[in-house]
Design a protein around this motif. Sequence first.
Motif, PDB file in Angstrom:
ATOM      1  N   LYS A  34       2.176  22.134  21.178  1.00 32.99           N
ATOM      2  CA  LYS A  34       2.824  23.246  21.874  1.00 32.99           C
ATOM      3  C   LYS A  34       3.437  24.249  20.894  1.00 32.99           C
ATOM      4  CE  LYS A  34       6.414  24.376  25.124  1.00 32.99           C
ATOM      5  NZ  LYS A  34       6.358  24.486  26.529  1.00 32.99           N
ATOM      6  N   PHE A  35       4.030  23.770  19.804  1.00 36.86           N
ATOM      7  CA  PHE A  35       4.794  24.652  18.922  1.00 36.86           C
ATOM      8  C   PHE A  35       4.093  25.021  17.618  1.00 36.86           C
ATOM      9  CE2 PHE A  35       8.066  22.702  21.608  1.00 36.86           C
ATOM     10  CZ  PHE A  35       8.646  23.860  22.105  1.00 36.86           C
ATOM     11  N   THR A  36       2.849  24.621  17.427  1.00 38.51           N
ATOM     12  CA  THR A  36       2.106  25.067  16.242  1.00 38.51           C
ATOM     13  C   THR A  36       0.889  25.855  16.695  1.00 38.51           C
ATOM     14  OG1 THR A  36       0.898  22.972  16.129  1.00 38.51           O
ATOM     15  CG2 THR A  36       2.820  23.194  14.715  1.00 38.51           C
ATOM     16  N   SER A  37       0.868  27.101  16.338  1.00 40.72           N
ATOM     17  CA  SER A  37      -0.258  27.943  16.743  1.00 40.72           C
ATOM     18  C   SER A  37      -1.452  27.668  15.833  1.00 40.72           C
ATOM     19  CB  SER A  37       0.134  29.414  16.664  1.00 40.72           C
ATOM     20  OG  SER A  37       0.183  29.834  15.321  1.00 40.72           O
ATOM     21  N   PRO A  38      -2.645  27.966  16.289  1.00 42.24           N
ATOM     22  CA  PRO A  38      -3.829  27.769  15.446  1.00 42.24           C
ATOM     23  C   PRO A  38      -3.828  28.653  14.198  1.00 42.24           C
ATOM     24  CG  PRO A  38      -4.457  28.042  17.750  1.00 42.24           C
ATOM     25  CD  PRO A  38      -2.994  28.344  17.658  1.00 42.24           C
ATOM     26  N   GLU A  39      -3.026  29.714  14.200  1.00 35.62           N
ATOM     27  CA  GLU A  39      -3.003  30.636  13.066  1.00 35.62           C
ATOM     28  C   GLU A  39      -2.029  30.229  11.959  1.00 35.62           C
ATOM     29  OE1 GLU A  39      -2.354  32.058  16.320  1.00 35.62           O
ATOM     30  OE2 GLU A  39      -4.517  32.180  16.594  1.00 35.62           O
ATOM     31  N   THR A  44       1.550  25.041   4.447  1.00 37.82           N
ATOM     32  CA  THR A  44       2.993  25.257   4.546  1.00 37.82           C
ATOM     33  C   THR A  44       3.640  24.225   5.460  1.00 37.82           C
ATOM     34  OG1 THR A  44       2.651  27.618   4.199  1.00 37.82           O
ATOM     35  CG2 THR A  44       4.770  26.955   5.105  1.00 37.82           C
ATOM     36  N   VAL A  45       2.986  23.908   6.569  1.00 36.67           N
ATOM     37  CA  VAL A  45       3.511  22.890   7.490  1.00 36.67           C
ATOM     38  C   VAL A  45       3.578  21.536   6.791  1.00 36.67           C
ATOM     39  CG1 VAL A  45       3.097  21.647   9.648  1.00 36.67           C
ATOM     40  CG2 VAL A  45       2.707  24.106   9.532  1.00 36.67           C
ATOM     41  N   ILE A  46       2.509  21.154   6.112  1.00 37.31           N
ATOM     42  CA  ILE A  46       2.469  19.863   5.421  1.00 37.31           C
ATOM     43  C   ILE A  46       3.507  19.830   4.300  1.00 37.31           C
ATOM     44  CG2 ILE A  46       1.016  18.288   4.089  1.00 37.31           C
ATOM     45  CD1 ILE A  46       0.265  18.629   7.099  1.00 37.31           C
ATOM     46  N   PHE A  47       3.619  20.912   3.548  1.00 39.85           N
ATOM     47  CA  PHE A  47       4.606  20.980   2.468  1.00 39.85           C
ATOM     48  C   PHE A  47       6.021  20.832   3.027  1.00 39.85           C
ATOM     49  CE2 PHE A  47       7.372  23.409  -0.441  1.00 39.85           C
ATOM     50  CZ  PHE A  47       7.168  22.669  -1.594  1.00 39.85           C
ATOM     51  N   THR A  48       6.303  21.504   4.135  1.00 33.49           N
ATOM     52  CA  THR A  48       7.615  21.412   4.766  1.00 33.49           C
ATOM     53  C   THR A  48       7.889  19.987   5.237  1.00 33.49           C
ATOM     54  OG1 THR A  48       7.441  23.712   5.469  1.00 33.49           O
ATOM     55  CG2 THR A  48       9.088  22.359   6.592  1.00 33.49           C
ATOM     56  N   GLN A  49       6.892  19.331   5.825  1.00 31.49           N
ATOM     57  CA  GLN A  49       7.053  17.937   6.243  1.00 31.49           C
ATOM     58  C   GLN A  49       7.412  17.049   5.054  1.00 31.49           C
ATOM     59  OE1 GLN A  49       3.300  16.914   8.040  1.00 31.49           O
ATOM     60  NE2 GLN A  49       3.963  17.532  10.076  1.00 31.49           N
ATOM     61  N   GLU A  50       6.732  17.240   3.949  1.00 30.05           N
ATOM     62  CA  GLU A  50       6.983  16.407   2.777  1.00 30.05           C
ATOM     63  C   GLU A  50       8.365  16.670   2.183  1.00 30.05           C
ATOM     64  OE1 GLU A  50       5.050  13.841   2.074  1.00 30.05           O
ATOM     65  OE2 GLU A  50       3.850  14.521   3.777  1.00 30.05           O
ATOM     66  N   ILE A  51       8.798  17.925   2.188  1.00 25.23           N
ATOM     67  CA  ILE A  51      10.148  18.243   1.702  1.00 25.23           C
ATOM     68  C   ILE A  51      11.200  17.584   2.588  1.00 25.23           C
ATOM     69  CG2 ILE A  51      11.815  20.135   1.389  1.00 25.23           C
ATOM     70  CD1 ILE A  51       9.733  19.933  -0.848  1.00 25.23           C
ATOM     71  N   VAL A  52      10.992  17.622   3.895  1.00 25.65           N
ATOM     72  CA  VAL A  52      11.939  16.978   4.821  1.00 25.65           C
ATOM     73  C   VAL A  52      11.982  15.476   4.574  1.00 25.65           C
ATOM     74  CG1 VAL A  52      12.370  16.446   7.259  1.00 25.65           C
ATOM     75  CG2 VAL A  52      11.822  18.777   6.575  1.00 25.65           C
ATOM     76  N   LYS A  53      10.829  14.845   4.372  1.00 22.48           N
ATOM     77  CA  LYS A  53      10.791  13.411   4.069  1.00 22.48           C
ATOM     78  C   LYS A  53      11.540  13.111   2.776  1.00 22.48           C
ATOM     79  CE  LYS A  53       6.202  12.658   6.042  1.00 22.48           C
ATOM     80  NZ  LYS A  53       4.833  12.264   5.696  1.00 22.48           N
ATOM     81  N   LEU A  54      11.328  13.945   1.765  1.00 18.83           N
ATOM     82  CA  LEU A  54      12.021  13.762   0.492  1.00 18.83           C
ATOM     83  C   LEU A  54      13.528  13.883   0.668  1.00 18.83           C
ATOM     84  CD1 LEU A  54      11.915  13.441  -2.614  1.00 18.83           C
ATOM     85  CD2 LEU A  54      11.725  15.929  -2.740  1.00 18.83           C
ATOM     86  N   LEU A  55      13.970  14.879   1.411  1.00 18.85           N
ATOM     87  CA  LEU A  55      15.409  15.057   1.642  1.00 18.85           C
ATOM     88  C   LEU A  55      16.006  13.883   2.402  1.00 18.85           C
ATOM     89  CD1 LEU A  55      15.556  18.866   2.501  1.00 18.85           C
ATOM     90  CD2 LEU A  55      16.348  17.738   0.405  1.00 18.85           C
ATOM     91  N   ILE A  56      15.299  13.382   3.398  1.00 19.47           N
ATOM     92  CA  ILE A  56      15.788  12.222   4.146  1.00 19.47           C
ATOM     93  C   ILE A  56      15.897  11.008   3.223  1.00 19.47           C
ATOM     94  CG2 ILE A  56      15.192  10.567   5.965  1.00 19.47           C
ATOM     95  CD1 ILE A  56      14.040  12.966   7.539  1.00 19.47           C
ATOM     96  N   ALA A  57      14.904  10.798   2.379  1.00 21.55           N
ATOM     97  CA  ALA A  57      14.956   9.672   1.441  1.00 21.55           C
ATOM     98  C   ALA A  57      16.115   9.828   0.461  1.00 21.55           C
ATOM     99  CB  ALA A  57      13.629   9.566   0.685  1.00 21.55           C
ATOM    100  N   MET A  58      16.315  11.045  -0.033  1.00 19.25           N
ATOM    101  CA  MET A  58      17.410  11.279  -0.986  1.00 19.25           C
ATOM    102  C   MET A  58      18.770  11.066  -0.316  1.00 19.25           C
ATOM    103  SD  MET A  58      15.831  14.565  -2.983  1.00 19.25           S
ATOM    104  CE  MET A  58      17.191  14.816  -4.085  1.00 19.25           C
ATOM    105  N   ILE A  59      18.912  11.507   0.918  1.00 21.40           N
ATOM    106  CA  ILE A  59      20.164  11.289   1.651  1.00 21.40           C
ATOM    107  C   ILE A  59      20.379   9.794   1.868  1.00 21.40           C
ATOM    108  CG2 ILE A  59      21.293  11.603   3.903  1.00 21.40           C
ATOM    109  CD1 ILE A  59      19.968  14.431   3.929  1.00 21.40           C
ATOM    110  N   GLY A  60      19.311   9.079   2.211  1.00 19.19           N
ATOM    111  CA  GLY A  60      19.427   7.634   2.404  1.00 19.19           C
ATOM    112  C   GLY A  60      19.866   6.913   1.147  1.00 19.19           C
ATOM    113  N   ILE A  61      19.301   7.292   0.019  1.00 19.07           N
ATOM    114  CA  ILE A  61      19.698   6.670  -1.255  1.00 19.07           C
ATOM    115  C   ILE A  61      21.131   7.031  -1.592  1.00 19.07           C
ATOM    116  CG2 ILE A  61      19.268   6.679  -3.759  1.00 19.07           C
ATOM    117  CD1 ILE A  61      16.257   7.023  -3.042  1.00 19.07           C
ATOM    118  N   THR A  62      21.511   8.277  -1.365  1.00 18.92           N
ATOM    119  CA  THR A  62      22.864   8.730  -1.664  1.00 18.92           C
ATOM    120  C   THR A  62      23.899   8.024  -0.781  1.00 18.92           C
ATOM    121  OG1 THR A  62      21.998  10.888  -2.330  1.00 18.92           O
ATOM    122  CG2 THR A  62      24.353  10.766  -1.831  1.00 18.92           C
TER     123      THR A  62
END
Length: 138
Positions: A34-39, A44-62
């Motif tokens: 619903k929220f991702t258009s074909p265009e 960028t979407v995949i990169f953003t997902q990976e950055i979010v995963k990295l931040l969550i992992a860093m917060i968990g370790i911290t």
Amino acid sequence: MAAAKASSSLSPKALIFMCLLALQFGIQPIVTKKFTSPEIIRSTVIFTQEIVKLLIAMIGITLNTSTKWKDVTSGWSIQSWLRLALLPATIYLIQNLCSLLAYQNLDAITYNVLNQTKTLSAALCCFLLLGKRQSKLQ
């Protein structure tokens, strides 16, 4: 014997988390479609997902008071990262791109059924390549 019996039952907290995971698993394809258009720019979407995963992992370790960053990062080097993480990271990148394409082009039920085949194929590979059988619970 008591330890074996205790490990076979799930706590209420575990059941709640399993239900939340099932809910997320069922809703994710619908929301993503619903929220991702074909265009969109998929990289960028995949990169953003990976950055979010990295931040969550860093917060968990911290937030984990028993773990220090020095302990976590000791022994890290570019060579060790390339040797240990490059292949799995590349495979996850390809998997994420394929998942995004599938989200955009398949209905939620079809995506979830096809997505489950990776669990079955992993079990089959464990059996064929490593000779490890799955337990009845698995």
